[in-house]
Write an enzyme that holds these catalytic residues in place. Structure first.
Site, mmCIF file in Angstrom:
data_model
loop_
_atom_site.group_PDB
_atom_site.id
_atom_site.type_symbol
_atom_site.label_atom_id
_atom_site.label_comp_id
_atom_site.label_asym_id
_atom_site.label_seq_id
_atom_site.Cartn_x
_atom_site.Cartn_y
_atom_site.Cartn_z
ATOM 1 C CG HIS A 123 -1.841 1.081 1.370
ATOM 2 N ND1 HIS A 123 -1.887 1.923 2.447
ATOM 3 C CD2 HIS A 123 -2.829 1.493 0.526
ATOM 4 C CE1 HIS A 123 -2.854 2.799 2.290
ATOM 5 N NE2 HIS A 123 -3.448 2.566 1.124
ATOM 6 C CG HIS A 167 -3.097 9.222 0.196
ATOM 7 N ND1 HIS A 167 -3.724 10.028 1.137
ATOM 8 C CD2 HIS A 167 -3.956 8.209 -0.056
ATOM 9 C CE1 HIS A 167 -4.891 9.499 1.448
ATOM 10 N NE2 HIS A 167 -5.062 8.398 0.742
HETATM 11 O O1 G3P Z 1 -6.406 1.373 -2.836
HETATM 12 C C1 G3P Z 1 -6.852 1.147 -1.550
HETATM 13 C C2 G3P Z 1 -6.595 2.297 -0.619
HETATM 14 O O2 G3P Z 1 -5.367 2.916 -0.936
HETATM 15 C C3 G3P Z 1 -7.683 3.297 -0.657
HETATM 16 O O3 G3P Z 1 -7.562 4.328 0.274
HETATM 17 O O4 G3P Z 1 -6.993 6.569 1.040
HETATM 18 O O5 G3P Z 1 -5.301 4.754 1.193
HETATM 19 O O6 G3P Z 1 -5.891 5.716 -1.011
HETATM 20 P P1 G3P Z 1 -6.383 5.394 0.370
HETATM 21 MG MG MG Z 2 -4.663 4.478 -2.305
#
Ligand code: G3P
Ligand code: MG
Length: 252
Positions: A18, A60
């Protein structure tokens, strides 16, 4: 439509970093992506948006403040301005040389090594859908770098995914959800011929896993942080885990 991504080559649930490997490196930087690949991940999730001069950058938040030395909205700054900002010291002084990457840098770094899950942020959506809209740019970059067989484009925003799904020979798309797979979500996934569904792991149930699998899609929940969470979610029969801590699957 046949999916451009062939998941049959993976005999076990996918390990998906992630924003790279954010437990050990500053998120969404090349250091984070290198670290995730060294840790053996199968796929990297990353977030993209546009600068004011319409470059696709990997970050992000809508603002620069949390993960760079800059301030203000990403969309108010040019890529040249953003490229000067330290994107690593907020995490650890060792990473002061890290910068906000442009998407082509990540496609190049990961070529032949790792799949990518490119999340397009809802804030990058433009109602008038110009020729250089983020959807057009991301798809073009994926195609010209020969990455169609290793990329999934995901979003919380169904409008973004529907635009991509309507393109000629589209890349694989995936819907991210904050809530469970009800009939509306299932219909949406089928309408856009999504290859996968990415739910917040806390909302997932065995019934939803069965329903989404019966519809022919993979399931990649986020964001898993502990071995206990990994064990519980893998036991539901999901196809991979989007993790902040990539060691969670070692003992799962
Ligand atoms: O792709 C899954 C996750 O990354 C979604 O939430 O806010 O971490 O981009 P966020
Ligand atoms: Mg994400």
């Amino acid at each position: 439509m046949t999916s451009p991504v062939d998941f049959t080559r993976f005999p076990r649930p996918l390990l998906i970093g992630h924003r790279g490997y954010p437990a050990l490196y500053p998120e969404n930087t090349l250091a984070s992506f290198r670290g995730a690949m060294q840790a053996g991940c199968d796929m990297i999730e990353l977030d993209v948006t546009l600068t004011c001069d319409r470059k696709v950058v990997v970050i992000h938040d809508d603002r620069l403040d949390r993960t760079t030395a800059g301030k203000g909205l990403v969309g108010d700054r040019s890529f040249e301005e953003i490229k000067k900002l330290d994107a690593g010291s907020w995490f650890d002084a060792r990473y002061a040389a890290e910068r906000v990457p442009e998407l082509p840098e990540v496609l190049k770094l990961t070529a032949g090594r790792c799949m990518l899950n490119i999340e397009i942020k809802t804030s990058a959506y433009e109602a008038d859908f110009p020729a250089d809209a983020i959807e057009h740019q991301v798809v073009k970059l994926v195609k010209t770098s020969g990455a169609m067989d290793r990329v999934i484009i995901s979003s919380f925003d169904q409008r973004i995914l529907q635009r991509i799904a309507a393109m000629d020979a589209p890349p694989a798309v995936a819907l991210i959800s904050d809530h469970g797979a009800d009939k509306i979500i299932l219909d949406l996934l089928l309408a856009m011929q999504a290859v996968s569904w990415h739910p917040r792991f806390t909302v997932l149930t065995r019934d939803q896993v069965e329903a989404v699998h019966a519809a022919g899609l993979k399931i990649f929940p986020w964001t898993i942080n502990t071995r206990e969470e990994a064990q519980r979610i893998l036991a539901l029969g999901v196809d991979g885990l989007i993790c902040n801590e990539l060691r969670v699957m070692q003992a799962a």
